[in-house]
Each structure stands twice: as structure tokens, then as C-alpha cells.
Design a protein around this motif. Structure first.
Motif, PDB file in Angstrom:
ATOM      1  N   MET A 167     -10.726  -2.026 -12.009  1.00  0.00           N
ATOM      2  CA  MET A 167      -9.278  -2.205 -11.948  1.00  0.00           C
ATOM      3  C   MET A 167      -8.672  -1.312 -10.865  1.00  0.00           C
ATOM      4  SD  MET A 167      -7.926  -2.742 -15.879  1.00  0.00           S
ATOM      5  CE  MET A 167      -8.623  -1.235 -16.574  1.00  0.00           C
ATOM      6  N   VAL A 168      -9.142  -0.074 -10.797  1.00  0.00           N
ATOM      7  CA  VAL A 168      -8.656   0.856  -9.774  1.00  0.00           C
ATOM      8  C   VAL A 168      -8.963   0.328  -8.385  1.00  0.00           C
ATOM      9  CG1 VAL A 168      -9.101   3.131  -8.763  1.00  0.00           C
ATOM     10  CG2 VAL A 168      -8.700   2.921 -11.222  1.00  0.00           C
ATOM     11  N   GLU A 169     -10.166  -0.147  -8.194  1.00  0.00           N
ATOM     12  CA  GLU A 169     -10.565  -0.679  -6.889  1.00  0.00           C
ATOM     13  C   GLU A 169      -9.718  -1.888  -6.502  1.00  0.00           C
ATOM     14  OE1 GLU A 169     -14.562  -2.486  -4.656  1.00  0.00           O
ATOM     15  OE2 GLU A 169     -14.716  -1.542  -6.640  1.00  0.00           O
ATOM     16  N   ALA A 170      -9.429  -2.746  -7.474  1.00  0.00           N
ATOM     17  CA  ALA A 170      -8.618  -3.935  -7.197  1.00  0.00           C
ATOM     18  C   ALA A 170      -7.210  -3.545  -6.758  1.00  0.00           C
ATOM     19  CB  ALA A 170      -8.565  -4.829  -8.433  1.00  0.00           C
ATOM     20  N   VAL A 171      -6.601  -2.570  -7.448  1.00  0.00           N
ATOM     21  CA  VAL A 171      -5.269  -2.108  -7.066  1.00  0.00           C
ATOM     22  C   VAL A 171      -5.287  -1.525  -5.658  1.00  0.00           C
ATOM     23  CG1 VAL A 171      -3.529  -0.325  -7.517  1.00  0.00           C
ATOM     24  CG2 VAL A 171      -4.361  -1.751  -9.387  1.00  0.00           C
ATOM     25  N   ASN A 172      -6.281  -0.710  -5.375  1.00  0.00           N
ATOM     26  CA  ASN A 172      -6.361  -0.086  -4.055  1.00  0.00           C
ATOM     27  C   ASN A 172      -6.514  -1.113  -2.946  1.00  0.00           C
ATOM     28  OD1 ASN A 172      -6.141   2.435  -5.235  1.00  0.00           O
ATOM     29  ND2 ASN A 172      -8.331   2.849  -5.208  1.00  0.00           N
ATOM     30  N   GLU A 173      -7.381  -2.086  -3.172  1.00  0.00           N
ATOM     31  CA  GLU A 173      -7.646  -3.089  -2.133  1.00  0.00           C
ATOM     32  C   GLU A 173      -6.473  -4.051  -1.963  1.00  0.00           C
ATOM     33  OE1 GLU A 173     -11.288  -5.104  -2.895  1.00  0.00           O
ATOM     34  OE2 GLU A 173     -12.548  -3.367  -2.439  1.00  0.00           O
ATOM     35  N   ASN A 174      -5.863  -4.462  -3.067  1.00  0.00           N
ATOM     36  CA  ASN A 174      -4.825  -5.491  -2.997  1.00  0.00           C
ATOM     37  C   ASN A 174      -3.441  -4.937  -2.687  1.00  0.00           C
ATOM     38  OD1 ASN A 174      -6.778  -7.415  -3.673  1.00  0.00           O
ATOM     39  ND2 ASN A 174      -6.348  -7.250  -5.868  1.00  0.00           N
ATOM     40  N   GLU A 175      -3.196  -3.682  -3.067  1.00  0.00           N
ATOM     41  CA  GLU A 175      -1.835  -3.141  -2.955  1.00  0.00           C
ATOM     42  C   GLU A 175      -1.725  -1.973  -1.986  1.00  0.00           C
ATOM     43  OE1 GLU A 175       0.210  -5.062  -4.285  1.00  0.00           O
ATOM     44  OE2 GLU A 175      -1.244  -6.158  -5.512  1.00  0.00           O
ATOM     45  N   GLY A 176      -2.817  -1.552  -1.402  1.00  0.00           N
ATOM     46  CA  GLY A 176      -2.770  -0.473  -0.428  1.00  0.00           C
ATOM     47  C   GLY A 176      -2.467   0.886  -1.018  1.00  0.00           C
ATOM     48  N   GLU A 209       7.191   3.512  -6.185  1.00  0.00           N
ATOM     49  CA  GLU A 209       7.493   2.443  -7.136  1.00  0.00           C
ATOM     50  C   GLU A 209       6.239   1.641  -7.470  1.00  0.00           C
ATOM     51  OE1 GLU A 209      10.634   0.107  -5.495  1.00  0.00           O
ATOM     52  OE2 GLU A 209      12.024   1.803  -5.365  1.00  0.00           O
ATOM     53  N   ASP A 210       5.444   1.322  -6.437  1.00  0.00           N
ATOM     54  CA  ASP A 210       4.219   0.557  -6.662  1.00  0.00           C
ATOM     55  C   ASP A 210       3.235   1.314  -7.551  1.00  0.00           C
ATOM     56  OD1 ASP A 210       5.221  -1.481  -5.141  1.00  0.00           O
ATOM     57  OD2 ASP A 210       3.972  -1.094  -3.379  1.00  0.00           O
ATOM     58  N   CYS A 211       3.196   2.639  -7.409  1.00  0.00           N
ATOM     59  CA  CYS A 211       2.309   3.443  -8.264  1.00  0.00           C
ATOM     60  C   CYS A 211       2.691   3.269  -9.729  1.00  0.00           C
ATOM     61  CB  CYS A 211       2.382   4.916  -7.865  1.00  0.00           C
ATOM     62  SG  CYS A 211       1.433   5.342  -6.378  1.00  0.00           S
ATOM     63  N   GLY A 212       4.002   3.262 -10.013  1.00  0.00           N
ATOM     64  CA  GLY A 212       4.431   3.046 -11.386  1.00  0.00           C
ATOM     65  C   GLY A 212       4.127   1.645 -11.867  1.00  0.00           C
ATOM     66  N   PHE A 213       4.398   0.658 -11.036  1.00  0.00           N
ATOM     67  CA  PHE A 213       4.207  -0.741 -11.396  1.00  0.00           C
ATOM     68  C   PHE A 213       2.738  -1.031 -11.699  1.00  0.00           C
ATOM     69  CE2 PHE A 213       3.730  -5.254 -10.732  1.00  0.00           C
ATOM     70  CZ  PHE A 213       4.934  -5.829 -11.092  1.00  0.00           C
ATOM     71  N   TYR A 214       1.843  -0.690 -10.772  1.00  0.00           N
ATOM     72  CA  TYR A 214       0.437  -1.045 -10.938  1.00  0.00           C
ATOM     73  C   TYR A 214      -0.310  -0.069 -11.846  1.00  0.00           C
ATOM     74  CZ  TYR A 214       1.398  -4.518  -7.432  1.00  0.00           C
ATOM     75  OH  TYR A 214       1.943  -5.587  -6.768  1.00  0.00           O
ATOM     76  N   GLY A 215       0.153   1.185 -11.893  1.00  0.00           N
ATOM     77  CA  GLY A 215      -0.431   2.116 -12.843  1.00  0.00           C
ATOM     78  C   GLY A 215      -0.163   1.687 -14.276  1.00  0.00           C
ATOM     79  N   GLU A 216       1.067   1.226 -14.535  1.00  0.00           N
ATOM     80  CA  GLU A 216       1.405   0.756 -15.879  1.00  0.00           C
ATOM     81  C   GLU A 216       0.626  -0.511 -16.228  1.00  0.00           C
ATOM     82  OE1 GLU A 216       3.807   0.616 -19.571  1.00  0.00           O
ATOM     83  OE2 GLU A 216       2.816   2.082 -18.268  1.00  0.00           O
ATOM     84  N   SER A 217       0.343  -1.338 -15.246  1.00  0.00           N
ATOM     85  CA  SER A 217      -0.473  -2.530 -15.499  1.00  0.00           C
ATOM     86  C   SER A 217      -1.854  -2.129 -16.011  1.00  0.00           C
ATOM     87  CB  SER A 217      -0.611  -3.351 -14.216  1.00  0.00           C
ATOM     88  OG  SER A 217      -1.494  -4.443 -14.408  1.00  0.00           O
ATOM     89  N   ILE A 218      -2.448  -1.099 -15.405  1.00  0.00           N
ATOM     90  CA  ILE A 218      -3.750  -0.618 -15.870  1.00  0.00           C
ATOM     91  C   ILE A 218      -3.625  -0.002 -17.262  1.00  0.00           C
ATOM     92  CG2 ILE A 218      -5.575   1.091 -15.456  1.00  0.00           C
ATOM     93  CD1 ILE A 218      -5.212   0.636 -12.475  1.00  0.00           C
ATOM     94  N   VAL A 219      -2.565   0.766 -17.489  1.00  0.00           N
ATOM     95  CA  VAL A 219      -2.335   1.371 -18.802  1.00  0.00           C
ATOM     96  C   VAL A 219      -2.303   0.297 -19.883  1.00  0.00           C
ATOM     97  CG1 VAL A 219      -0.545   2.453 -20.236  1.00  0.00           C
ATOM     98  CG2 VAL A 219      -1.177   3.485 -18.048  1.00  0.00           C
ATOM     99  N   LEU A 220      -1.547  -0.756 -19.660  1.00  0.00           N
ATOM    100  CA  LEU A 220      -1.406  -1.798 -20.681  1.00  0.00           C
ATOM    101  C   LEU A 220      -2.722  -2.524 -20.926  1.00  0.00           C
ATOM    102  CD1 LEU A 220       2.107  -3.230 -19.741  1.00  0.00           C
ATOM    103  CD2 LEU A 220       1.527  -1.608 -21.557  1.00  0.00           C
TER     104      LEU A 220
END
Length: 257
Positions: A35-44, A79-90
Motif C-alpha cells: 500500500m505504501v509503495e502504491a501511494v508513493n508511485e501513484n501520488e508522488g 493535504e495529500d499526506c492526510g488524504f492517502y495516509g487516512e486511506s491506508i489507516v482505514l
């Protein structure tokens, strides 16, 4: 995960600080790292999984890992850190793990030593992840009661509201209420004027923008649950068919990104 599963996870989520002694299984760690890798690759972004987070904490107990939430020093990235970090949390919560967003009560120097970030990047927060008992510990119950004595209903998050909100916005805002926020401060301020919903935080270059990103995710999940699809534009505008929900931009340095 489906939209309804994300919403179920919102209701399940609690900030957990007491973890079991058992470390995460290799299979679980592998899924989180994916999940972390996907966020990094897709969202920079630059999220980093750390297997053993205990050395950086004194108030948390048990065995737990963490995700260091990192990225460039811009408003959009916050903002993106909050958005995608919360996605992983959920996603973690839905599958039975305990989590906690942490912005202050950890040893930042120890974490930075583990990370060795490039100069242009910042550590914004960490997310602890581990196995937990179903019920909250006494310490967790005490902290929950302390931090939630003055919960702000979504109506009090509005600076202006010149007419009644549509039902799908009301539902979305109820999910915003349930989002994690540092010391439960709820810093996002909303306005609803002339059928346009806008929002901002007063200190966009702070961890309040992490809360903003989390609020935006919860809002979009709520709208989708009521059959209203949309997407966020680069300018922080959520486009709903022929309508726009504009989130005020405070960015000064993103145009050159």
C-alpha cells in the motif's frame, strides 16, 4: 475496498496506543508495504514503512510498526499526506489492526535518524500500526474521554451557511466529524454560500493541512455513499456533475511543481 467498507472502517476506527506484544506477521507487513509503495508511485509522496517503531515512543506500549508520512514541503503534499495516509489507516482498521495518527508525541529525532530524508522533504506525521485487543485499554479510554469532551458537530465547523445543506453533504459532513484530528481540534472551516461549499485551514503550512486532507477523504466517501460522484481537481475543487465544491487554495509554490 469498496466505498461502504471504507465507511464501516470510519465507524470502527479509534486511536490506539496500547498494542499487543506480538509483532505484525510477515504477510501483514508485506500488504502494508505494498500500500505504501502504491501511494508513493501513484501520488508522488514518500511514505516509509518502519518495522519496529517502539524506540521512538514512550507513551505507547506493546509491539507496533509505523508509517512515516513524508514528502516535499508544499501545501498540496501536506493535504495529500492526510488524504492517502487516512486511506491506508482505514484499510488497516477494516482488516482488524489498530492504528493511530501521531504528530507530536514521539521522538522526531529518532525517526529522522531512521529515515535519512533528502533535504527537500519533511516528516509530517507517523501512523502507528499493530495488533490490539478489541476493547480499549484504561489509558486509551481516559485519553479518549479527555480529547473528546468538546466534540465539534459539523454545524459548528461552518463560518457561513446561507441555506440548508443538501442531504448528501450533510451525510458527508457527519463522516468529516468522525475523522481523526490532532488533539481533536477540527481546524477545517467550511462555508456554504450560493450553493457552493468551500473550506480552508488558517495555517495551511502546518499539520492542520494533514487534518484537511483527512477531512476531504471522509467528505468524498460520504458523497459517494449517497450516489454523488466527483473528483478533486488540482486547485482543491471537488467537481460534482455540473456543480463545484471549491476548497480554497493557499498555495504559493505549487505552480512550479
Amino acid at each position: 475496498m469498496t466505498n461502504s467498507e471504507y465507511i464501516e472502517a470510519i465507524d470502527m476506527r479509534r486511536s490506539r496506543r496500547t498494542y499487543r506484544a506480538k509483532a505484525l506477521s510477515d504477510d501483514t507487513k508485506e500488504v502494508i508495504e505494498e500500500m505504501v509503495e502504491a501511494v508513493n508511485e501513484n501520488e508522488g509522496l514518500h511514505f516509509i514503512f518502519i518495522d519496529d517503531a517502539k524506540p521512538a515512543f514512550t507513551l505507547f506500549t506493546g509491539s507496533f510498526s509505523m508509517i512515516a508520512v513524508c514528502g516535499k514541503d508544499t501545501q498540496k503534499v501536506r493535504e495529500d499526506c492526510g488524504f492517502y495516509g487516512e486511506s491506508i489507516v482505514l484499510q488497516c482498521v477494516y482488516h482488524g489492526l489498530g492504528t493511530c495518527w501521531v504528530t507530536g508525541t514521539y521522538n522526531e529525532n529518532k525517526v529522522l535518524t531512521m529515515l535519512k530524508l533528502p533535504k527537500e522533504e519533511r516528516l509530517y506525521a507517523v501512523i502507528t500500526i499493530g495488533y490490539v485487543k478489541e476493547s480499549l485499554s484504561l489509558k486509551e479510554k481516559t485519553m479518549y474521554k479527555t480529547l473528546h469532551k468538546q466534540n465539534r458537530p459539523y454545524q459548528k465547523m461552518y463560518e457561513v451557511c446561507d441555506t440548508e445543506l443538501p442531504e448528501h453533504y450533510k451525510y458527508a459532513m457527519k463522516l468529516v466529524e468522525k475523522g481523526p484530528s490532532a488533539v481533536n481540534r477540527r481546524p477545517v472551516k467550511f462555508r456554504y454560500e450560493n450553493n457552493v461549499l468551500s473550506a480552508h485551514v488558517e495555517e495551511p503550512y502546518s499539520d492542520k493541512s494533514i487534518d484537511f486532507g483527512i477531512a476531504k477523504l471522509h467528505f468524498i466517501l460520504g458523497c459517494r455513499a449517497k450516489g454523488v460522484n466527483g473528483h478533486w481537481t488540482y486547485e482543491n475543487t471537488f467537481e460534482e456533475e455540473n456543480k463545484r465544491i471549491k476548497f480554497e487554495s493557499h498555495r504559493k509554490d505549487d505552480e512550479n511543481e
